[in-house]
Scaffold this motif. Structure first.
Motif: not given
Lengths: 630, 225
Positions: A230-247
């Motif tokens: 769960x922790x990993x999923x949460x982190x990856x979701x945050x990172x994905x969102x951040x990457x997409x926003x930057x993109x």
């Protein structure tokens, strides 16, 4: 035009007398001296400090305030001097520029004050001599940065920003977290999650205490698999969102995708997704485990948060060649010593040095002074070489490292300075050239504006065309007169690069048609005349069409020579003289052509400008007939 | 046999020296350049009165001339390179160095490799204030490269080529190879009366005095100073 040599213009003009006897055309009239300025002393009163200099000294640089008529605005009749309400200390340097031709930058002066004075007196800073230029540019850059920083601080205080689109403001928030509180919050949240993710990766592998009824210990990751997942999923979701926003927010998506940070982002989150896809496949579980290793790359995401990390990365990148050299020398030493140790230890029984690659490990451990002790030489030779190895290891490793460090520092500063100088040099030279090629192009523009006309027209045209020169730049007019004399002497005109290029292109265009003509080697002669013919937009279209005939190309050459050279010479007699001259010179020409020259009738003196195309074909035809009769 | 051994020894010595220098790493400063520092003789011109007497310039004019001259050449003499550089500034499009060389020879009347202020001002005096005869004389002297009293076709060709060089590449019409040669032919056609292939000073002066255009152009630069 380097005005330092303005003093030599009288000499250059006097020397032009050497051209007179060989001139092909009469000389243009000299420019009228509009103002016989006596060379007197000028008093320059700068805020009370009186400077005196010769008028000629100031007029060396006619495109500055003091050298042009602009100074008349500052003339003070009561005291018969020029009064400037400016800084006298800096003025001293400006006046020295007129005297010596070199502008110096005083180090104790404020850079912006100096710039203002230069701008007031119309002197471009690029003229600053080499001795002071680097200092000047450094100070200037420093100053602009300082002003910029101040401005940025100012801007940050007020939240009323100019119209930025949502995308731009988002990008700005990402790049500079201190611009708004939202950005700051986002910055800290991502930082926190990076840390959490990395910590989770680490803690996952720690063996947790197993229950009393378990045989072996399990790692925490296996025990609390769900929690970690769960922790990993949460982190990856945050990172994905951040990457997409930057993109989305990136001004140049292509550049963003190529950048190092985004690659790190992708590498950080990819393993999770790949793992999601491949969970149930046992065969690739090994690969899946390997992928987990890539999760550690998340730690590199910290480099967005830490400038120090970025600098380190840049350091390594810029020092790559030195590091490569270190590696290479180490490799050499390792191979040498491993070989030696292997052969030394070959004789001993049960030695661990089973092969040379096996000896590599020993060499590396010894040279870096680690000395694990898992492989030890037993023979005497082995021990001797082993000690040599460890001693040289110290040297080999210790020596390049300071070299690398000092190299890095030197190269870094040098490249900075070289880059700086290169950038400065280009713009500096370009600017100086731009103002100086005022000199080369000024003459062409002068001609184009028809200023070589009579003196009266000249005055009225000058008044009308204010763009080219200021009123009465004596030096300029005299210099242009000199160049005009040269043109008349040689009977050729100055043209600019572009016209010359187009001429050459046309020459090459007409070349194929010329090659069709008979094997006369006088083609270069004819080519240039073709070129001239094309350029004279007069009525030579008839000759053009005859050119296409090709067969009679050679004859066309001669006739075109005749026609084009006519406007140049003023008298028929000299024209004939010219042709008799070509006789002995053009030895490559075939004999029948030269005969044709002699037998050609004297051409009717029709002015080519007349556009009398009717007469010219007859003339041409008669010529052609004559030649073929031969 | 002994020469071979001597040579061997010499080579060995050189190699040993080279090795030594390689190991000790001496930096060979270019000592040659230090010594070639031009012994810029501080030349002081003759007194103003003398120059006034020898030339046709007034005191004030000489003062102006000297100030300009001294400003450009603080040492008081111009050597050929500086001369070429200064002259080239006036003709940015072409290469004025050849013509400047001929000019330098014409100004350097005592042929000592440098033009002092006296040479300079004498030359200018002839060119700007002299009689037509003197000016033509000076021009002839310029064309006569080897100063033997005759201007041959080769000398004239050199001079004319140098003038065309000053035009540079970007001209209209484009400069052809034979243009200078043709120009020389025209010149000789005009000047060489007895067709002996050389032009003497008398032929030159005679012919120029009969040519209106040349006469007019000689008066062109009267008011330069």
């Amino acid at each position: 035009m380097a005005a330092g040599v303005a003093a030599w213009l009288p000499f250059a003009r006097a020397a032009a007398i050497g051209w007179m006897p060989v001139a092909s055309a009469p000389m243009p009239p000299p420019p009228r001296e509009k103002r016989r300025g006596q060379d007197g002393l000028i008093i320059l009163n700068v805020s009370g400090t009186r400077f005196q200099t010769w008028r000629n000294t100031l007029e060396r640089y006619p495109d500055t305030l003091l050298g042009s008529t602009e100074r008349d605005f500052f003339f003070h009749e009561e005291t018969n001097e020029y009064f400037f309400d400016r800084d006298p200390d800096i003025f001293r340097h400006i006046l020295n520029f007129y005297r010596t031709g070199k502008l110096h930058y005083p180090r104790h002066e404020c850079i912006s004050a100096y710039d203002e004075e230069l701008a007031f007196f119309g002197i471009i800073p690029e003229i600053i001599g080499d001795c002071c230029y680097e200092e000047y540019k450094d100070r200037r850059r420093e100053n602009t940065e300082r002003i910029q920083d101040d401005e940025e601080n100012e801007n940050n205080k007020d939240l009323v920003l100019p119209e930025l689109s949502f995308r731009e403001s988002m990008w700005r928030a990402f790049e500079n977290p201190h611009t708004s509180t939202m950005a700051l919050v986002f910055y800290y949240v991502t930082g926190f999650f990076i840390a959490v993710s990395v910590m989770a990766n680490v803690v996952e592998t720690v063996p947790c205490s197993s229950g009393p009824n378990r045989a072996k210990e399990v790692s925490c990751g296996e025990r609390y698999a769900l929690a970690f997942f769960c922790l990993d999923t949460a982190c990856v979701m945050i990172f994905t969102v951040e990457y997409l926003l930057r993109l989305i927010a990136a001004p140049s998506r292509y550049k963003f995708v190529k950048s190092v940070m985004s690659i790190i982002d992708v590498v950080a989150i990819m393993p999770y997704y790949i793992g999601l896809v491949m969970t149930d496949n046992e065969d690739v579980s090994g690969a899946f485990v390997t992928l987990r290793v890539f999760r550690v790359f998340r730690i590199f995401k910290f480099s967005r948060h830490s400038a120090g990390l970025r600098i380190l990365g840049y350091t390594l990148k810029s020092c790559a060649s030195e590091l490569g050299f270190l590696l290479f020398s180490l490799t050499m030493a390792i191979i040498i010593f491993a070989t030696v140790m292997f052969y030394a230890e070959k004789s001993s029984s049960a030695s661990k040095f089973t092969s040379i690659p096996a000896a590599f490990w020993y060499t590396i451990v010894t040279m870096t002074t680690l000395g694990y002790g898992d492989m030890v030489p037993k023979t005497i030779m082995g021990k001797i070489f082993g000690s040599v190895c460890s001693l040289s290891g110290v040297l080999v490793i210790a020596l390049p490292v300071p070299v690398i460090v000092s190299n890095f520092s030197r190269i870094y500063h040098q490249s900075q300075r070289a880059e700086k100088r290169r950038a400065q040099k280009k713009t500096r030279l370009a600017r100086i050239r731009a103002t100086k090629s005022g000199g080369a192009n000024a003459y062409l523009q002068y001609k184009r504006n028809g200023m070589l006309a009579d003196a009266e027209e000249e005055a009225s045209k000058e008044a009308g065309k204010s763009l080219v020169c200021k009123i009465n730049p004596t030096f300029e007019t005299q210099h242009h007169h000199l160049l005009h004399c040269l043109e008349k002497t040689t009977n050729h005109e100055f043209v600019d690069e572009q016209t010359y290029e187009t001429n050459c292109m046309e020459v090459s265009l007409t070349k194929p048609s010329m090659s069709r003509s008979s094997s006369l080697s006088s083609s270069p002669h004819g080519l240039s005349s073709c070129c001239t013919r094309r350029n004279k937009r007069k009525s030579f279209n008839v000759s053009n069409s005859n050119m296409v005939g090709g067969r009679r190309g050679s004859i066309q050459e001669l006739s075109t020579i005749q026609i084009t050279e006519r406007p140049m010479s003023n008298s028929r007699s000299s024209l004939n003289a010219k042709f008799e001259e070509t006789l002995p010179l053009n030895s490559e020409e075939q004999s029948y052509i030269t005969a044709a020259v002699i037998s050609m009738p004297t051409p009717p003196v029709t002015t080519p400008e007349g556009g009398d195309s009717a007469s010219s074909p007859d003339f041409l035809q008669s010529n052609i007939v004559r030649v073929s009769a031969l | 046999m002994s020469s071979c051994r001597k040579r061997c020894k010499r080579e060995l010595l050189k190699f040993a020296q080279y090795l030594f220098r390689f190991i000790t790493g001496t930096l060979n400063a270019d000592s040659v350049e230090d010594e070639l520092e031009l012994s810029a003789a501080r030349h002081r011109p003759e007194a103003l009165e003398q120059l006034e007497a020898q030339t046709r310039f007034s005191r004030k004019e000489l003062q102006i001339l000297y100030r300009g001259f001294k400003n450009e050449c603080p040492s008081g003499v111009v050597n050929e390179d500086t001369f070429k550089e200064i002259y080239s500034q006036f003709f940015p499009q072409g290469d004025a160095s050849t013509y400047a060389h001929f000019l330098f020879d014409a100004f350097d009347t005592d042929h000592n490799g440098s033009v002092s202020f006296e040479d300079f001002v004498m030359g200018l005096s002839i060119l700007l204030r002299g009689t037509v005869q003197e000016k033509l004389n000076w021009a002839f002297n310029l064309y006569d490269i080897n100063k033997d009293g005759y201007v041959t076709k080769e000398e004239m060709l050199d001079i004319i080529k140098s003038i065309y060089d000053m035009m540079g590449k970007c001209t209209y019409p484009t400069l052809k190879e034979e243009t200078p040669r043709q120009h020389v032919e025209i010149f000789f056609q005009k000047m060489d009366k007895n067709r002996d292939g050389v032009v003497t000073i008398d032929e030159f002066i005679d012919c120029c005095q009969n040519d209106e255009n040349i006469m007019k152009s000689m008066q062109l630069f009267e008011n330069v100073i």
